[in-house]
Design an enzyme around this catalytic site. Structure first.
Site: not given
Ligand code: NDP
Ligand code: PYC
Length: 341
Positions: A52-53, A125-126, A165, A191, A193, A236, A308, A313
């Site tokens: 996603s990034h 931040h993107f 997000t 967002h 994803d 929460k 895990r 991963r």
């Molecule tokens: P995920 O839900 O995919 O994962 C969240 C965390 O949980 C990760 O550390 C992941 O590890 C871990 N994880 C996932 N599944 C499991 C499992 N089954 N067992 C144990 N650990 C698990 O992430 P999000 O979708 O919430 O976020 C994705 C990305 O989007 C992030 O990098 C976030 O920083 C980015 N983001 C950026 C934003 C911005 O404004 N810049 C805004 C919102 C999100 P692993 O990575 O090893 O899978």
């Molecule tokens: O994936 O939610 C997201 C996000 C927002 C800004 C950058 N990534």
């Protein structure tokens, strides 16, 4: 998190991908320094399977730069505020070069005072957040970071979107292991994803978001088209998202997720907000013991059946990419080459 279609997969060395991305950032208005930082960040996300990034974000970076919404040549202004506090005005540029500019001072302060705060504002931040914290743990430090994004999440119990997000990332050293890292949006899904699911025609699990009428939906397009995401874990996750708004925006002097108006910049995608990073030197409390205690915790979690760890991963994907090259689809590579001119 959907990976590129296996049938159309190509692999390339990390350095080659980083170079290609750096060329794109430079071609589209970034300085050499900014292009280098963003290219490393984005190539790292692709390498680790943080789709996603990874390169998925490049068209969004390019359209944002073209719109004039972000300054790809900004020079961050770093202010040494107190023994444990640094403030950075990113001057309308990206957050990662702001962190890079303040990083040596941040590490010095954390090592001398035991803890230090980096408050970045006027920043975009993107990206994934783990690349901002993991390197601190590689140096034996503990790091926590939060960043707010753009309004698309309905606070728990509310009727309309307000929060971003708003991810939280944490990294800690672990003796004999890769650092313990987690990085998660405080929304039910990132967002990015939702966009990937919409693009590939997939439905979402229930409980992720609502449509424009506020009704629950599993259709990603309905969430993107006037609908909104929900926080993870009800009240929460909502409380954590509220905390992120406070720390990343109110404390840093950045915008809340709803406080910027990009409507005058068609193509703009990058949230203009703030970021907070807290770095702790665990040797002040526990000498060398902290990393051993981290390891003990991991071993106990495994002993009760955990298969895990968060971050694991990514480390696995990184190992494969280091051996075989970074995976991306042929279509993505073609798109990148076109953008590089
Ligand atoms: P995920 O839900 O995919 O994962 C969240 C965390 O949980 C990760 O550390 C992941 O590890 C871990 N994880 C996932 N599944 C499991 C499992 N089954 N067992 C144990 N650990 C698990 O992430 P999000 O979708 O919430 O976020 C994705 C990305 O989007 C992030 O990098 C976030 O920083 C980015 N983001 C950026 C934003 C911005 O404004 N810049 C805004 C919102 C999100 P692993 O990575 O090893 O899978
Ligand atoms: O994936 O939610 C997201 C996000 C927002 C800004 C950058 N990534």
């Amino acid at each position: 998190m959907s990976a590129p279609t296996p049938s159309a997969l190509v692999r390339m060395p990390f350095a080659e991908l980083q170079g290609l991305l750096q060329t794109i950032f430079k071609q589209h208005g970034c300085s050499e320094a900014v292009a280098g930082v963003l290219a490393h960040n984005c190539a790292s996300a692709q390498r680790d399977g943080a789709h996603s990034h990874g390169v998925f974000r490049i068209p969004g970076y390019v359209s944002t730069l073209a719109s004039g919404w972000v300054d790809g040549r900004a020079t961050p202004e770093v202010t040494d505020v107190a023994p444990g506090y640094i403030r950075v005005d990113a001057r309308g540029g990206f957050a990662q070069p702001a962190l890079a500019a303040a990083r040596p001072m941040l590490v010095d302060k954390a090592r001398s005072a035991g803890i230090a705060v980096l408050a970045i504002h006027n920043s975009h931040h993107f990206a994934a957040l783990w690349p901002d914290v993991e390197p601190f743990a590689d140096e034996g430090l503990v790091a926590l970071s939060v960043v707010n994004s753009m309004t698309c999440v309905v606070p728990h119990g509310a009727r309309k979107p307000l929060f971003g997000t708003n991810p939280i990332a944490f990294a800690a050293p672990c003796a004999g292991h890769d650092p313990i890292v987690f990085d998660m949006a405080t929304s039910a899904m990132a967002h990015g994803d939702v966009q990937i699911a919409a693009r590939s025609g997939q439905q979402l699990p229930e409980g992720m978001g609502v449509d424009a009428a506020g009704q629950p939906t599993t259709d990603p397009a309905a969430i993107l088209d006037g609908g909104a995401l929900l926080p993870f874990g009800g009240h929460k996750g909502s409380a954590l998202s509220m905390m992120v708004e406070l720390l990343a925006a109110a404390l840093t002097g950045g915008h809340f997720s709803w406080e910027f108006d990009w409507s005058g910049h068609p193509g703009a995608k990058t949230p203009w907000t703030g970021q907070l990073i807290i770095v702790i030197d665990p040797s002040k409390a526990e000498g060398e013991r902290f990393a051993l205690r981290s390891r003990e915790l991991v071993e106990q979690m495994q002993a009760v059946g955990l298969s895990r760890m968060p971050g694991e991963r990514r480390y696995r994907e990184r190992e494969v990419a280091e051996r075989e090259g970074v995976a991306l689809s042929e279509q993505e590579l073609q798109g990148l080459r076109e953008l590089a001119g």
